[in-house]
Design an enzyme around this catalytic site. Structure first.
Site: not given
Length: 273
Positions: A221, A255
Site C-alpha cells: 500500500k 491479507r
C-alpha cells in the site's frame, strides 16, 4: 481463538495468511493481471502451495477513487470464476470481498466461506442480517465514507479511540443479529492518511480489547511506497517489515499479495515464542 469455515474450525492462535485475488481491471497493484480462468487457477494454486489458509476474492476495486460498478457487473466478474476455483479446489476457504448483501448471498451459494466487508454494513444495511442467515464468518473493516470519497474523510479527534468505539458498536450489532464469528480489520489506507496509518499500526494491540481476531491488510500500500519513494511493484520488502510489526502487535491474519513471503515472516517470528 477459532472461526468456523464450512464446518472446519480454524485456529487463529497461530497467525494465518490470506492471499489476495483481484478480479478487477483497476486495482492499485494487480488490476487486470488475472484475465481468464487458467491464470486465476494457476495463481490460486501458487498461493495455496505457498501457505495461504484463505483466498480473498474481490470483483469491486476499493482503491481510492476507483470507479463504481453495479451489483450485476460485480456478480458477472465474480461468480463464474468463484465456481471454477471451488470446482478445482473443493476444500478451499474463500473469502469474498464485497459490501453488497446480494453478492455475498450469491457467493456463499457458490461455496464461499467468509464475507469481507470494507464498510461493516454501512454501505448495505441488509449485510449483517444476510451474513447471520448464512452463518459464516464476517470480516468488518473500519472505513468512513466510500472508496470514492474516503480520502477527504481523514479527520479524527482521537484515531485509536474512534476506531475502537466503531468496532464496539459494530460487534454489538453483529451479536444482536446472531453472527457467531467476527474478524476486525482496522482499514489501513481507508479514510486514513500515511501518518494515521502508522499510528494505527503502532497501537494495533489496543484493538485486542475486543477479544476478536484482527486482520491486517497493508500489502504494497501507499503507506509503504510513499515513504520509500518507490511504487507498489517495489514495496514487497517494506510489506514484510510492516507485516512483522503487525504480528508483534497482535495481528491474527495477514491479507497479502505475496503469500510465500508473509508465511516466512510468520514462520520466523514463531521461533521467538
Amino acid at each position: 481463538m477459532h472461526i468456523n469455515c464450512k464446518g472446519n474450525l480454524i485456529d487463529l492462535s497461530s497467525p494465518k495468511v490470506m492471499g489476495i485475488l483481484n478480479l478487477t481491471p483497476d486495482s492499485f497493484y494487480d488490476g487486470g493481471k488475472y484475465k481468464n480462468p487458467t491464470e486465476v487457477l494457476k495463481q490460486v494454486e501458487k498461493m495455496l502451495t505457498d501457505g495461504a489458509t484463505f483466498i480473498d476474492v474481490g470483483a469491486y476495486s476499493s482503491r481510492p477513487g476507483a470507479d463504481h460498478i453495479s451489483e450485476e457487473k460485480e456478480k458477472q466478474r465474480l461468480l463464474p470464476i468463484l465456481n471454477e476455483i471451488i470446482k478445482h479446489f473443493p476444500d478451499i476457504h474463500i473469502s469474498v470481498d464485497t459490501f453488497r448483501s446480494s453478492v455475498a448471498s450469491a457467493a456463499v451459494s457458490e461455496g464461499a466461506a467468509i464475507i469481507n466487508d470494507i464498510s461493516a454494513g454501512n454501505l448495505d444495511t441488509d449485510m449483517m442480517k444476510v451474513v447471520a442467515q448464512l452463518q459464516i464468518p464476517y470480516i468488518m473493516m473500519h472505513m468512513k465514507g466510500t472508496p470514492q470519497n474516503m480520502k477527504k474523510m481523514t479527520s479524527y479527534s482521537d484515531l485509536i479511540e474512534e476506531v475502537n468505539f466503531y468496532f464496539s458498536e459494530k460487534l454489538h450489532q453483529a451479536k444482536q443479529y446472531g453472527i457467531n464469528d467476527c474478524i476486525i480489520d482496522p482499514g489501513f489506507g481507508f479514510a486514513k492518511n500515511t501518518a494515521q496509518n502508522y499510528q494505527l499500526l503502532q497501537y494495533l494491540n489496543a484493538l485486542q480489547f475486543h477479544q476478536t481476531p484482527i486482520l491486517v491488510g497493508i500489502s504494497r500500500k501507499s503507506m509503504i511506497y510513499k515513504i520509500l519513494e518507490t511504487k507498489p511493484s517495489e514495496a514487497l520488502n517494506g510489506t514484510s517489515v510492516l507485516n512483522t510489526i503487525a504480528l508483534q502487535n497482535g495481528a491474527h491474519i495477514l491479507r497479502v499479495h505475496d503469500v510465500k513471503e508473509a508465511s516466512e515472516v510468520i514462520q520466523l517470528l514463531a521461533q521467538f515464542n
